[in-house]
Design an enzyme around this catalytic site. Structure first.
Site, PDB file in Angstrom:
ATOM      1  N   LYS A  78     -31.187  37.993 -31.808  1.00 60.19           N
ATOM      2  CA  LYS A  78     -31.318  36.246 -32.363  1.00 60.19           C
ATOM      3  C   LYS A  78     -32.507  35.643 -31.819  1.00 60.19           C
ATOM      4  CE  LYS A  78     -28.110  32.327 -32.188  1.00 60.19           C
ATOM      5  NZ  LYS A  78     -28.178  32.182 -33.647  1.00 60.19           N
ATOM      6  N   HIS A  84     -24.574  36.248 -27.747  1.00 62.36           N
ATOM      7  CA  HIS A  84     -25.214  36.861 -28.878  1.00 62.36           C
ATOM      8  C   HIS A  84     -25.985  38.032 -28.872  1.00 62.36           C
ATOM      9  CE1 HIS A  84     -23.905  32.928 -30.567  1.00 62.36           C
ATOM     10  NE2 HIS A  84     -23.957  33.316 -31.706  1.00 62.36           N
ATOM     11  N   GLY A 112     -32.656  36.217 -47.862  1.00 64.13           N
ATOM     12  CA  GLY A 112     -32.766  37.547 -46.614  1.00 64.13           C
ATOM     13  C   GLY A 112     -31.720  38.570 -46.885  1.00 64.13           C
TER      14      GLY A 112
HETATM   15  P1  NAP Z   1     -31.517  39.347 -39.535  1.00 65.50           P
HETATM   16  O1  NAP Z   1     -30.936  40.514 -39.705  1.00 65.50           O
HETATM   17  O2  NAP Z   1     -32.925  39.151 -38.551  1.00 65.50           O
HETATM   18  O3  NAP Z   1     -32.047  38.981 -41.125  1.00 65.50           O
HETATM   19  C1  NAP Z   1     -32.960  37.989 -41.504  1.00 65.50           C
HETATM   20  C2  NAP Z   1     -33.637  38.503 -43.013  1.00 65.50           C
HETATM   21  O4  NAP Z   1     -34.123  37.299 -43.463  1.00 65.50           O
HETATM   22  C3  NAP Z   1     -34.543  39.597 -42.724  1.00 65.50           C
HETATM   23  O5  NAP Z   1     -34.460  40.491 -43.535  1.00 65.50           O
HETATM   24  C4  NAP Z   1     -36.070  39.033 -42.700  1.00 65.50           C
HETATM   25  O6  NAP Z   1     -36.930  39.678 -43.450  1.00 65.50           O
HETATM   26  C5  NAP Z   1     -35.555  37.884 -43.792  1.00 65.50           C
HETATM   27  N1  NAP Z   1     -36.434  36.832 -44.060  1.00 65.50           N
HETATM   28  C6  NAP Z   1     -37.208  36.262 -43.002  1.00 65.50           C
HETATM   29  N2  NAP Z   1     -37.913  35.320 -43.792  1.00 65.50           N
HETATM   30  C7  NAP Z   1     -37.721  35.300 -45.027  1.00 65.50           C
HETATM   31  C8  NAP Z   1     -38.103  34.441 -46.241  1.00 65.50           C
HETATM   32  N3  NAP Z   1     -38.932  33.498 -46.163  1.00 65.50           N
HETATM   33  N4  NAP Z   1     -37.457  34.674 -47.459  1.00 65.50           N
HETATM   34  C9  NAP Z   1     -36.548  35.784 -47.495  1.00 65.50           C
HETATM   35  N5  NAP Z   1     -36.293  36.382 -46.568  1.00 65.50           N
HETATM   36  C10 NAP Z   1     -36.608  36.355 -45.147  1.00 65.50           C
HETATM   37  O7  NAP Z   1     -30.589  38.361 -39.188  1.00 65.50           O
HETATM   38  P2  NAP Z   1     -28.950  38.044 -39.348  1.00 65.50           P
HETATM   39  O8  NAP Z   1     -28.343  38.491 -38.079  1.00 65.50           O
HETATM   40  O9  NAP Z   1     -28.797  38.685 -40.854  1.00 65.50           O
HETATM   41  O10 NAP Z   1     -28.885  36.421 -39.399  1.00 65.50           O
HETATM   42  C11 NAP Z   1     -29.613  35.664 -40.312  1.00 65.50           C
HETATM   43  C12 NAP Z   1     -29.473  34.131 -39.843  1.00 65.50           C
HETATM   44  O11 NAP Z   1     -28.155  33.892 -40.237  1.00 65.50           O
HETATM   45  C13 NAP Z   1     -29.860  33.851 -38.549  1.00 65.50           C
HETATM   46  O12 NAP Z   1     -30.340  32.530 -38.512  1.00 65.50           O
HETATM   47  C14 NAP Z   1     -28.506  33.892 -37.770  1.00 65.50           C
HETATM   48  O13 NAP Z   1     -28.508  33.000 -36.697  1.00 65.50           O
HETATM   49  C15 NAP Z   1     -27.619  33.288 -38.806  1.00 65.50           C
HETATM   50  N6  NAP Z   1     -26.026  33.596 -38.640  1.00 65.50           N
HETATM   51  C16 NAP Z   1     -25.345  32.781 -39.123  1.00 65.50           C
HETATM   52  C17 NAP Z   1     -24.027  33.166 -39.069  1.00 65.50           C
HETATM   53  C18 NAP Z   1     -23.125  31.767 -39.601  1.00 65.50           C
HETATM   54  O14 NAP Z   1     -21.818  31.983 -39.303  1.00 65.50           O
HETATM   55  N7  NAP Z   1     -23.661  30.641 -40.003  1.00 65.50           N
HETATM   56  C19 NAP Z   1     -23.602  34.238 -38.455  1.00 65.50           C
HETATM   57  C20 NAP Z   1     -24.357  35.085 -37.960  1.00 65.50           C
HETATM   58  C21 NAP Z   1     -25.601  34.840 -38.187  1.00 65.50           C
HETATM   59  P3  NAP Z   1     -38.109  40.394 -42.341  1.00 65.50           P
HETATM   60  O15 NAP Z   1     -37.352  41.076 -41.103  1.00 65.50           O
HETATM   61  O16 NAP Z   1     -38.860  41.233 -43.283  1.00 65.50           O
HETATM   62  O17 NAP Z   1     -38.826  39.204 -41.760  1.00 65.50           O
END
Ligand code: NAP
Length: 258
Positions: free
Chosen positions: A151, A147, A9
């Site tokens: 999300k 959020h 990601g």
């Molecule tokens: P985001 O900006 O939407 O980023 C997700 C990324 O993953 C996008 O670039 C997407 O690419 C990519 N992706 C999708 N499918 C993939 C695959 N099969 N292989 C590789 N990359 C892939 O989301 P975010 O805000 O960074 O959040 C990511 C995740 O972390 C979410 O589930 C969120 O709920 C979680 N999160 C967790 C915490 C924590 O503390 N644990 C904190 C914040 C967020 P495309 O757009 O091209 O599909």
């Protein structure tokens, strides 16, 4: 020993911040990234971009896979990493109970550690812990999680984890009026065994949660705000270091920091 890390990601909001953190940390070496589309990120000659996790593992042999992707991909990533002996550190939320059970079984079978952290922020972990303590005395609880509007899963992984921790100690109480009726469907939020979660999605927000605990003539409010994604980075660093020492499934950072 330098820990070899791969990130899934890398174009995402969390992924970009995690890569900056890993690159700045001398204990880690970023060896590769897993993207959904090839050639959209370039991080220098020494860091390869893959769209297949199997190829990434075979060619760059990471010790740890940090997954910050989407709910529809993360389960497969975790299972593949474990199969190959790579330790997953997962921040992606949206797992089902069944998927968590399957990951737990795979961890036991392979004896490879895995961390799933619905929230990497220390303040949020403390908020969950305090909510668990308070719910023993004030069992009428409702959660409002808020959020950003990009999300995809609701309720948030943090809210689900908070409910799980509260349910472990809370006496079974029937909340609200026994004959309450929703005039508009969803007005009382998601109902998990009587405990209600309300999910707000708005531009401008990052990650915020309030746990409201009501009693006779009183209300205790526990609130945590992540104002930007840097709040999650120390938890990612801790998790990468910790998982190298463990061979069990850790679900939630409270098991390693409290
Ligand atoms: P985001 O900006 O939407 O980023 C997700 C990324 O993953 C996008 O670039 C997407 O690419 C990519 N992706 C999708 N499918 C993939 C695959 N099969 N292989 C590789 N990359 C892939 O989301 P975010 O805000 O960074 O959040 C990511 C995740 O972390 C979410 O589930 C969120 O709920 C979680 N999160 C967790 C915490 C924590 O503390 N644990 C904190 C914040 C967020 P495309 O757009 O091209 O599909």
């Amino acid at each position: 020993m330098v820990i070899k890390v791969a990130v899934a990601g890398p174009r995402g909001r969390m992924g970009r911040e995690a890569i900056d953190t890993i690159l700045k940390n001398p204990e880690f070496r970023l060896v590769s990234v897993l993207d959904s589309k090839k050639d959209l990120v370039y991080l220098g000659e020494s860091i390869s971009v893959f769209t297949s996790l199997k190829e990434l593992i075979e060619q760059t042999e990471p010790d740890v896979l940090v997954d910050l992707t989407v709910p529809s991909s993360v389960f497969d990533h975790a299972m593949t990493a474990l199969e190959y002996g790579v330790r997953p550190v997962i921040g992606t939320t949206g797992f089902t109970e069944l998927q968590l059970d399957e990951i737990s079984n795979k961890v036991k079978e392979k004896k490879v550690g895995c961390i799933i952290a619905p929230n990497f922020s220390i303040g949020a972990v403390l908020m969950m812990k305090f909510a668990q303590t308070a719910a023993k005395y004030l069992p009428n609880v409702e959660i409002i999680e808020m959020h950003h509007d990009q999300k995809v899963d609701a309720p948030s992984g943090t809210a689900m984890k908070t409910v799980q921790m509260i349910q472990a100690v809370r006496e079974n109480v029937e909340q609200g009026h026994p004959e309450e009726e929703e005039i508009v469907e969803g007005a009382r939020g998601a109902n998990i065994e009587g405990l209600h979660i309300h999910s707000v999605r708005l531009p401008g927000l990052v990650a915020h949660q309030q746990v409201l605990l009501g009693g006779e003539g009183q209300l205790l409010t526990l609130r945590h705000d992540s104002f930007n994604r840097s709040s999650f980075m120390s938890g990612i660093v801790l998790s990468i270091n910790e998982i190298m020492k463990r061979n069990t499934l850790i679900y939630g950072l409270e098991d390693i920091i409290l």
